[in-house]
Motif scaffolding. Structure first.
Motif, mmCIF file in Angstrom:
data_model
loop_
_atom_site.group_PDB
_atom_site.id
_atom_site.type_symbol
_atom_site.label_atom_id
_atom_site.label_comp_id
_atom_site.label_asym_id
_atom_site.label_seq_id
_atom_site.Cartn_x
_atom_site.Cartn_y
_atom_site.Cartn_z
ATOM 1 N N ASP A 34 0.493 -1.239 0.311
ATOM 2 C CA ASP A 34 -0.331 -0.100 -0.115
ATOM 3 C C ASP A 34 0.599 1.342 0.403
ATOM 4 O O ASP A 34 -0.074 2.388 -0.817
ATOM 5 C CB ASP A 34 -1.238 -0.030 1.402
ATOM 6 N N ARG A 35 1.887 1.245 0.574
ATOM 7 C CA ARG A 35 2.500 2.706 0.767
ATOM 8 C C ARG A 35 4.151 1.977 0.451
ATOM 9 O O ARG A 35 4.904 1.118 0.785
ATOM 10 C CB ARG A 35 2.590 3.098 2.198
ATOM 11 N N ASN A 36 4.886 2.796 0.386
ATOM 12 C CA ASN A 36 6.459 2.720 -0.156
ATOM 13 C C ASN A 36 6.950 3.730 0.721
ATOM 14 O O ASN A 36 6.971 4.715 0.884
ATOM 15 C CB ASN A 36 6.930 3.083 -2.039
ATOM 16 N N ASP A 37 7.835 3.160 1.572
ATOM 17 C CA ASP A 37 8.305 3.357 2.702
ATOM 18 C C ASP A 37 10.088 3.694 2.075
ATOM 19 O O ASP A 37 10.303 3.845 3.001
ATOM 20 C CB ASP A 37 8.296 3.217 3.557
ATOM 21 N N ASP A 38 10.631 3.354 0.746
ATOM 22 C CA ASP A 38 11.948 3.394 0.664
ATOM 23 C C ASP A 38 11.782 4.631 -0.491
ATOM 24 O O ASP A 38 12.995 5.158 -0.443
ATOM 25 C CB ASP A 38 12.011 2.420 -0.748
ATOM 26 N N ASP A 39 10.756 5.644 -0.304
ATOM 27 C CA ASP A 39 11.168 7.136 -0.546
ATOM 28 C C ASP A 39 11.437 8.063 -0.275
ATOM 29 O O ASP A 39 11.168 8.630 1.268
ATOM 30 C CB ASP A 39 10.205 7.576 -1.206
ATOM 31 N N ASP A 40 13.037 8.317 0.113
ATOM 32 C CA ASP A 40 13.393 9.130 1.056
ATOM 33 C C ASP A 40 12.891 10.561 1.035
ATOM 34 O O ASP A 40 12.694 11.202 2.045
ATOM 35 C CB ASP A 40 14.926 9.255 0.845
ATOM 36 N N VAL A 41 12.937 11.025 -0.101
ATOM 37 C CA VAL A 41 12.023 13.171 -0.517
ATOM 38 C C VAL A 41 10.713 12.467 0.212
ATOM 39 O O VAL A 41 10.690 13.351 1.595
ATOM 40 C CB VAL A 41 12.187 13.566 -1.901
ATOM 41 N N MET A 42 9.904 11.924 0.227
ATOM 42 C CA MET A 42 9.041 11.949 1.059
ATOM 43 C C MET A 42 9.162 12.043 1.662
ATOM 44 O O MET A 42 7.474 12.482 3.077
ATOM 45 C CB MET A 42 7.493 10.778 0.144
ATOM 46 N N ALA A 43 9.488 10.967 2.456
ATOM 47 C CA ALA A 43 9.714 10.487 4.181
ATOM 48 C C ALA A 43 10.623 12.388 5.280
ATOM 49 O O ALA A 43 10.267 13.077 5.705
ATOM 50 C CB ALA A 43 10.877 9.738 4.368
ATOM 51 N N ASP A 44 11.556 12.553 4.529
ATOM 52 C CA ASP A 44 11.769 14.199 4.297
ATOM 53 C C ASP A 44 10.698 15.061 4.971
ATOM 54 O O ASP A 44 10.783 16.182 5.311
ATOM 55 C CB ASP A 44 13.104 14.822 3.941
ATOM 56 N N ILE A 45 9.946 14.867 3.484
ATOM 57 C CA ILE A 45 8.376 16.250 3.597
ATOM 58 C C ILE A 45 7.377 15.997 4.743
ATOM 59 O O ILE A 45 7.413 16.755 5.214
ATOM 60 C CB ILE A 45 7.971 16.090 1.765
ATOM 61 N N GLY A 46 7.219 14.095 5.469
ATOM 62 C CA GLY A 46 6.539 13.758 5.636
ATOM 63 C C GLY A 46 6.894 14.932 7.540
ATOM 64 O O GLY A 46 6.712 15.399 8.229
ATOM 65 N N HIS A 47 8.858 14.855 7.699
ATOM 66 C CA HIS A 47 9.745 15.362 8.670
ATOM 67 C C HIS A 47 9.363 17.100 8.806
ATOM 68 O O HIS A 47 8.756 17.060 9.469
ATOM 69 C CB HIS A 47 11.110 14.737 9.158
ATOM 70 N N ALA A 48 9.119 17.500 7.502
ATOM 71 C CA ALA A 48 9.176 18.494 7.637
ATOM 72 C C ALA A 48 7.391 20.131 7.963
ATOM 73 O O ALA A 48 7.439 19.992 8.886
ATOM 74 C CB ALA A 48 9.578 19.085 5.758
ATOM 75 N N LEU A 49 6.893 18.483 7.483
ATOM 76 C CA LEU A 49 5.214 18.662 8.205
ATOM 77 C C LEU A 49 5.106 18.262 9.027
ATOM 78 O O LEU A 49 4.595 19.286 10.017
ATOM 79 C CB LEU A 49 4.133 17.569 7.401
ATOM 80 N N GLU A 50 5.817 17.816 9.648
ATOM 81 C CA GLU A 50 6.065 17.498 11.547
ATOM 82 C C GLU A 50 6.552 18.643 12.218
ATOM 83 O O GLU A 50 5.528 19.538 13.438
ATOM 84 C CB GLU A 50 6.795 16.312 12.422
ATOM 85 N N LEU A 51 7.354 19.345 11.989
ATOM 86 C CA LEU A 51 7.890 20.483 12.159
ATOM 87 C C LEU A 51 6.787 21.727 12.242
ATOM 88 O O LEU A 51 6.581 22.320 13.674
ATOM 89 C CB LEU A 51 9.086 20.933 11.927
ATOM 90 N N GLY A 52 6.493 21.968 10.591
ATOM 91 C CA GLY A 52 4.842 23.024 11.076
ATOM 92 C C GLY A 52 4.043 22.330 11.837
ATOM 93 O O GLY A 52 3.496 23.408 12.683
ATOM 94 N N ARG A 53 3.207 21.070 11.878
ATOM 95 C CA ARG A 53 2.193 20.746 12.762
ATOM 96 C C ARG A 53 2.846 20.824 14.635
ATOM 97 O O ARG A 53 1.949 21.462 15.000
ATOM 98 C CB ARG A 53 2.119 19.758 12.913
ATOM 99 N N ALA A 54 4.272 21.548 14.931
ATOM 100 C CA ALA A 54 4.255 21.381 15.808
ATOM 101 C C ALA A 54 4.501 22.542 15.837
ATOM 102 O O ALA A 54 5.007 23.349 17.588
ATOM 103 C CB ALA A 54 6.007 20.775 15.995
ATOM 104 N N GLY A 55 4.228 23.602 15.253
ATOM 105 C CA GLY A 55 4.127 25.274 15.232
ATOM 106 C C GLY A 55 5.239 26.063 14.905
ATOM 107 O O GLY A 55 5.564 26.844 14.985
ATOM 108 N N ASP A 56 6.076 24.991 14.651
ATOM 109 C CA ASP A 56 8.022 26.242 13.615
ATOM 110 C C ASP A 56 7.477 25.768 12.133
ATOM 111 O O ASP A 56 8.152 25.192 11.085
ATOM 112 C CB ASP A 56 9.112 25.146 14.161
#
Length: 163
Positions: A3-25
């Motif tokens: 269902d999901r490809n967890d091998d895409d480093d860029v998409m993983a990095d996008i997810g990490h960036a979005l976590e920063l935004g959700r945390a208020g930064d």
């Protein structure tokens, strides 16, 4: 098929960036996504460009900057195939992205005072949103389009409240 490809480093990095935004930064999220955009480049993978630009638009302080990123997201979507999107997640369909991309442009143009362009994007997004299922995403898109159309009718340039 997964269902999901967890091998895409860029998409993983996008997810990490979005976590920063959700945390208020928002600034750190914006910086991280801008660095990813620079890494991917204007001619890079369409899924990466569409995703980065879509989220960067939401992190802008000025509506003109938001419009720049919203236009980039839509342009990238025109280069994106369902097959590529489904490499990331089997459920993804490019046509399902389009209501959101046009909605974002409609709302940003509305807030910028460009009523004609805003109405054009509402007109494109509305039938596309009508094709979405009656799930949370479909309901969210149709409701947001109705709110943008209503704000256009009243001449409001105030931001929509996030719900």
């Amino acid at each position: 098929m997964m269902d999901r490809n967890d091998d895409d480093d860029v998409m993983a990095d996008i997810g990490h960036a979005l976590e920063l935004g959700r945390a208020g930064d928002r600034g750190a999220a914006r910086d991280a996504l801008t660095a990813l955009w620079d890494r991917v480049g204007d001619a890079g993978d369409a899924l990466h460009r569409c995703t980065i630009a879509h989220h960067l638009a939401d992190l802008q302080d000025a509506v003109a900057d938001e419009l720049t990123w919203d236009r980039r997201a839509l342009a990238a979507a025109t280069d994106l195939s369902d097959e590529r999107a489904q490499e990331h997640h089997a459920s993804l369909r490019v046509r399902a992205f389009l209501p959101s991309l046009h909605l974002n442009l409609a709302d940003a143009y509305r807030r910028a005072g460009d009523v004609d362009r805003a109405r054009q994007h509402v007109a494109v997004a509305t039938p596309l949103a009508a094709e979405l299922p009656d799930d949370d995403y479909g309901v969210l898109m149709r409701d947001a389009l109705a709110r943008v159309a209503g704000r256009l009718d009243t001449g409001s340039r105030e931001p929509l409240a996030r719900s």
